[in-house]
Design a protein around this motif. Structure first.
Motif, PDB file in Angstrom:
ATOM      1  N   TYR A 137      21.818  27.262  61.121  1.00  0.00           N
ATOM      2  CA  TYR A 137      22.127  28.514  60.424  1.00  0.00           C
ATOM      3  C   TYR A 137      20.881  29.380  60.250  1.00  0.00           C
ATOM      4  N   ALA A 138      19.728  28.743  60.038  1.00  0.00           N
ATOM      5  CA  ALA A 138      18.482  29.510  59.925  1.00  0.00           C
ATOM      6  C   ALA A 138      18.181  30.245  61.222  1.00  0.00           C
ATOM      7  N   TRP A 139      18.411  29.586  62.351  1.00  0.00           N
ATOM      8  CA  TRP A 139      18.189  30.246  63.635  1.00  0.00           C
ATOM      9  C   TRP A 139      19.214  31.363  63.862  1.00  0.00           C
ATOM     10  N   MET A 140      20.413  31.199  63.357  1.00  0.00           N
ATOM     11  CA  MET A 140      21.398  32.280  63.469  1.00  0.00           C
ATOM     12  C   MET A 140      20.900  33.526  62.744  1.00  0.00           C
ATOM     13  N   GLY A 141      20.273  33.312  61.565  1.00  0.00           N
ATOM     14  CA  GLY A 141      19.707  34.453  60.857  1.00  0.00           C
ATOM     15  C   GLY A 141      18.534  35.076  61.593  1.00  0.00           C
ATOM     16  N   LEU A 142      17.699  34.229  62.220  1.00  0.00           N
ATOM     17  CA  LEU A 142      16.546  34.753  62.943  1.00  0.00           C
ATOM     18  C   LEU A 142      16.953  35.546  64.181  1.00  0.00           C
ATOM     19  N   MET A 143      18.027  35.140  64.829  1.00  0.00           N
ATOM     20  CA  MET A 143      18.435  35.815  66.065  1.00  0.00           C
ATOM     21  C   MET A 143      19.391  36.974  65.827  1.00  0.00           C
ATOM     22  N   GLY A 144      19.686  37.265  64.570  1.00  0.00           N
ATOM     23  CA  GLY A 144      20.550  38.408  64.270  1.00  0.00           C
ATOM     24  C   GLY A 144      19.913  39.724  64.682  1.00  0.00           C
ATOM     25  N   THR A 145      20.717  40.754  64.868  1.00  0.00           N
ATOM     26  CA  THR A 145      20.220  42.041  65.372  1.00  0.00           C
ATOM     27  C   THR A 145      19.283  42.736  64.401  1.00  0.00           C
ATOM     28  N   ASN A 146      19.398  42.456  63.097  1.00  0.00           N
ATOM     29  CA  ASN A 146      18.556  43.123  62.095  1.00  0.00           C
ATOM     30  C   ASN A 146      17.474  42.214  61.533  1.00  0.00           C
TER      31      ASN A 146
END
Length: 314
Positions: A137-146
């Motif tokens: 989930y942390a990587w999902m936040g890092l790879m988000g567009t913003n």
């Protein structure tokens, strides 16, 4: 009376060699109950027929002995072929990336002082102290567009590329790149630790002898260190490749549905489609695909060692 006569004999057997046999037999019993028996059940289920009952499979009917249609679908259905190819491709790429990153790290761990070595080993193991799901989930936040990470990469890309090719953000989520990136991050310690255990045992005097004979540092690494570290490379590669091939969480959260991986296909067959025989066939085929080359390598490696031993004795 009979029990009293048996008791001393049992105690003598247990005190002499019984506890050793029990200790050795315990892991085999464990593997038989929790690996071999469930695997046999899965194999049997793969030859069953899907039914609307509970559990959703049965034996008999139109296929009194076994139903092999599920294995035929693995070859003819494009979904399963693409899933296997995607899984093997992503796992292979992730394994190579882990090796390229992990080998220098493991080699560096063997060259630092003991005090720093313990600290660095703790940093390698530290991610295991956090939930695997939380790290994804942390990587999902890092790879988000913003995210700051995405903005940093986008800024670096726009600085290098011409103005007419500038991007507002780099699409990373739901791509094969995201799957490989998170897989490398998650399984990198499994590559570093076996390599470190192997490299730590190497005799550094061999390197010194090679340099005394005129070899340069790169030649020493190529001719001495790298060949001697092959067991660690193989062990680390297997520890990364095998679980990465059947990974479910990472492709489900950061992957794309247009590029299915076999772990997600098995989960969907079991849960959504409720086609347990088909899911079992997919799982059995994946296991054979992974274990087959490993068994072949073990067999030929054993033959090679026997040949070298025979040559040395002669």
């Amino acid at each position: 009376m009979e029990a009293a006569h048996r008791s001393p004999g049992f105690r003598r057997w247990f005190n002499r060699r019984g506890w050793i046999k029990i200790t050795i037999a315990t892991p085999y019993v464990w593997l038989s109950l929790f690996f071999l028996l469930p695997f046999v059940i899965v194999i049997a289920m793969s030859f069953a027929t899907r039914t609307p009952t509970a559990p959703p499979f049965s034996f008999g009917g139109d296929y009194p002995v076994m139903n092999t249609n599920h294995y035929a679908r693995l070859i003819h259905d494009d979904l399963y072929v693409r899933a296997y190819l995607n899984s093997i491709g992503n796992a292979t790429l992730a394994t190579l990336m882990c090796l390229l990153i992990g080998y220098p790290m493991a080699l560096g761990l063997t060259r630092v002082s003991r005090s720093w070595r313990n600290v660095l080993l703790m940093l390698v193991i530290l991610p295991f102290w956090t939930s695997f799901l939380l790290r994804v989930y942390a990587w999902m936040g890092l790879m988000g567009t913003n995210s700051w990470f995405n903005k940093l990469l986008t800024g670096a890309y726009n600085w290098v590329m011409p103005a007419d090719m500038a991007l507002r953000y780099i699409p990373m989520m739901n791509t094969g790149f995201a799957v490989v990136l998170v897989t490398v991050y998650s399984y990198l310690p499994f590559m570093i630790l076996p390599l470190y255990a192997n490299l730590e045992k190497l005799d550094l005097s061999l390197n010194e002898a090679a340099m005394d004979l005129g070899s340069r540092p790169f030649q020493v690494f190529r001719d001495v260190t790298l060949p001697l570290s092959l067991p660690g490379i193989i062990a680390g590669s297997l520890l990364v490749f095998i679980p990465a091939s059947g990974e479910l969480i990472i492709p489900s959260l950061v992957g794309s549905s247009s590029r299915p991986m076999i772990g997600r296909v098995i989960s969907d067959e079991f849960a959504s489609a409720r086609d347990w025989p088909m899911a079992s066939a997919v799982a059995v085929a994946l296991l054979l695909l992974l274990v087959g080359p490993l068994m072949a390598y073990t067999y030929f490696e054993g033959k090679s060692l026997e040949k070298k031993k025979a040559e040395g004795e002669s």
